[in-house]
Scaffold this motif. Structure first.
Motif, mmCIF file in Angstrom:
data_model
loop_
_atom_site.group_PDB
_atom_site.id
_atom_site.type_symbol
_atom_site.label_atom_id
_atom_site.label_comp_id
_atom_site.label_asym_id
_atom_site.label_seq_id
_atom_site.Cartn_x
_atom_site.Cartn_y
_atom_site.Cartn_z
ATOM 1 N N PHE A 184 23.566 51.510 -28.385
ATOM 2 C CA PHE A 184 23.006 51.738 -29.719
ATOM 3 C C PHE A 184 23.424 53.124 -30.222
ATOM 4 N N TYR A 244 22.017 55.914 -33.151
ATOM 5 C CA TYR A 244 20.935 56.290 -34.056
ATOM 6 C C TYR A 244 21.309 57.601 -34.764
ATOM 7 N N GLN A 248 19.483 60.957 -36.527
ATOM 8 C CA GLN A 248 18.215 61.677 -36.646
ATOM 9 C C GLN A 248 18.392 62.862 -37.583
ATOM 10 N N GLN A 286 12.887 64.358 -38.796
ATOM 11 C CA GLN A 286 12.623 62.923 -38.885
ATOM 12 C C GLN A 286 12.785 62.253 -37.523
ATOM 13 N N GLY A 287 12.327 61.031 -37.430
ATOM 14 C CA GLY A 287 12.584 60.247 -36.240
ATOM 15 C C GLY A 287 13.965 59.619 -36.312
ATOM 16 N N PRO A 288 14.505 59.230 -35.169
ATOM 17 C CA PRO A 288 15.820 58.564 -35.178
ATOM 18 C C PRO A 288 15.778 57.266 -35.976
ATOM 19 N N PHE A 296 18.074 53.667 -36.671
ATOM 20 C CA PHE A 296 19.101 52.789 -36.116
ATOM 21 C C PHE A 296 20.329 52.733 -37.015
ATOM 22 N N TYR A 327 24.637 48.422 -33.176
ATOM 23 C CA TYR A 327 24.381 47.928 -31.833
ATOM 24 C C TYR A 327 25.590 47.162 -31.317
ATOM 25 N N ASP A 380 25.374 44.120 -34.565
ATOM 26 C CA ASP A 380 24.470 44.518 -35.637
ATOM 27 C C ASP A 380 24.945 45.860 -36.172
ATOM 28 N N SER A 418 23.737 46.784 -39.371
ATOM 29 C CA SER A 418 22.930 46.802 -40.578
ATOM 30 C C SER A 418 22.431 48.196 -40.952
ATOM 31 N N LEU A 437 22.530 60.174 -32.077
ATOM 32 C CA LEU A 437 22.100 59.838 -30.725
ATOM 33 C C LEU A 437 22.703 58.507 -30.293
ATOM 34 N N GLN A 486 15.883 51.707 -23.245
ATOM 35 C CA GLN A 486 17.024 52.426 -23.792
ATOM 36 C C GLN A 486 17.008 53.849 -23.249
ATOM 37 N N PHE A 532 18.675 57.543 -23.589
ATOM 38 C CA PHE A 532 19.330 58.295 -24.655
ATOM 39 C C PHE A 532 20.185 59.437 -24.114
ATOM 40 N N GLY A 533 21.270 59.683 -24.815
ATOM 41 C CA GLY A 533 22.076 60.860 -24.551
ATOM 42 C C GLY A 533 21.503 62.075 -25.267
ATOM 43 N N PRO A 534 22.101 63.266 -25.060
ATOM 44 C CA PRO A 534 21.572 64.496 -25.658
ATOM 45 C C PRO A 534 21.865 64.616 -27.147
ATOM 46 N N TYR A 540 8.307 58.349 -26.629
ATOM 47 C CA TYR A 540 9.376 59.211 -26.161
ATOM 48 C C TYR A 540 8.994 60.661 -26.432
ATOM 49 N N GLY A 590 17.868 65.193 -25.593
ATOM 50 C CA GLY A 590 17.738 63.811 -26.029
ATOM 51 C C GLY A 590 16.313 63.321 -25.840
ATOM 52 N N PHE A 606 7.567 61.014 -30.079
ATOM 53 C CA PHE A 606 7.891 59.919 -30.983
ATOM 54 C C PHE A 606 7.349 58.608 -30.432
ATOM 55 N N GLY A 619 8.594 56.402 -35.390
ATOM 56 C CA GLY A 619 7.805 57.174 -36.335
ATOM 57 C C GLY A 619 8.494 58.507 -36.602
#
Lengths: 116, 114
Positions: A33, A35, A37, A41-43, A45, A48, A56, A58, A91, A105, A107-109, B36, B43, B90, B105
């Protein structure tokens, strides 16, 4: 590898330049995936992949954004003709693709992109 | 489409005090729920997840969360906060929408006073 890695960690681009962001997922993870950010704010999408197939896209904000995963492992997110609003942390996450919610999932840095 | 609301943008607590971070979600069925944590320049690290079964889930670093279907909530708790818990938290919902993408969120920033 031990975790998801991304490169570069920081990228500064002048408006109008093209950039390429790389993601190395956890070995053997089927799902990948991307994302975005924005600051404070939050990440959100973007896209995919299941193996090499992009199933996906979208969330891609415009046709300037393009992602690929040609061999089902490493993925590249490319942004053409960057704009200031593209400034964000990008991300990458991978998962085993299990049946329970697609698996956890990891996540990378992230890559922090600043467009001047 | 699913959505997540974290009502508190910033919370400050004293070290050793208890903590509760609120999360409300909107989804038509039982979602997959996650918390998270993100430290500056890092990350996202998974604290805990709810897929099914027991509505009280235990996570890493002494965190727990309770899924309450009637309130569409998944609040995160910790009985005694440590200074190292200062970070951004999050809440996310995972639901099939072409993929098991996560909807996050906006996050709650936690500050800890020594």
């Amino acid at each position: 590898g031990a975790g998801v890695s991304q490169s570069p960690r920081y990228k500064v681009a002048k408006r109008g330049q093209d950039v390429a962001l790389r993601c190395d997922p956890i070995s053997g993870h089927v799902s990948l995936f991307w994302y975005q950010q924005a600051l404070g704010q939050g990440p959100e999408f973007l896209t995919y992949f299941q193996n090499e197939a992009q199933l996906d896209k979208s969330g891609l904000p415009s046709d300037r954004f393009f992602a690929e995963r040609p061999e089902g492992s490493v993925s590249t997110l490319k942004i053409q003709r960057t704009q200031q609003e593209d400034s964000a942390v990008y991300l990458c996450a991978s998962s085993s693709g299990g049946t329970s919610g697609g698996g956890e999932q990891f996540f990378g840095p992230g890559t922090r992109l600043t467009v001047l | 489409a699913q959505s997540v609301t974290q009502p508190d943008i910033h919370i400050t607590v004293s070290e050793g005090a208890s903590l509760e971070l609120r999360c409300n979600y909107s989804y038509g069925a039982t979602p997959y729920l996650f918390w998270y944590v993100q430290s500056p320049g890092q990350g996202l690290q998974l604290l805990l997840k709810y897929f099914s079964g027991d509505t009280l889930v235990q996570g890493i670093k002494g965190f727990e969360a309770e899924f309450k279907r009637s309130q569409s909530s998944f609040n995160l708790r910790k009985p005694s906060v440590h200074w190292s818990d200062a970070a951004e938290y999050f809440c996310a919902v995972g639901a099939w929408a072409g993929s098991y993408q996560l909807t996050f969120g906006k996050g709650t920033k936690l500050s800890v006073i020594p």
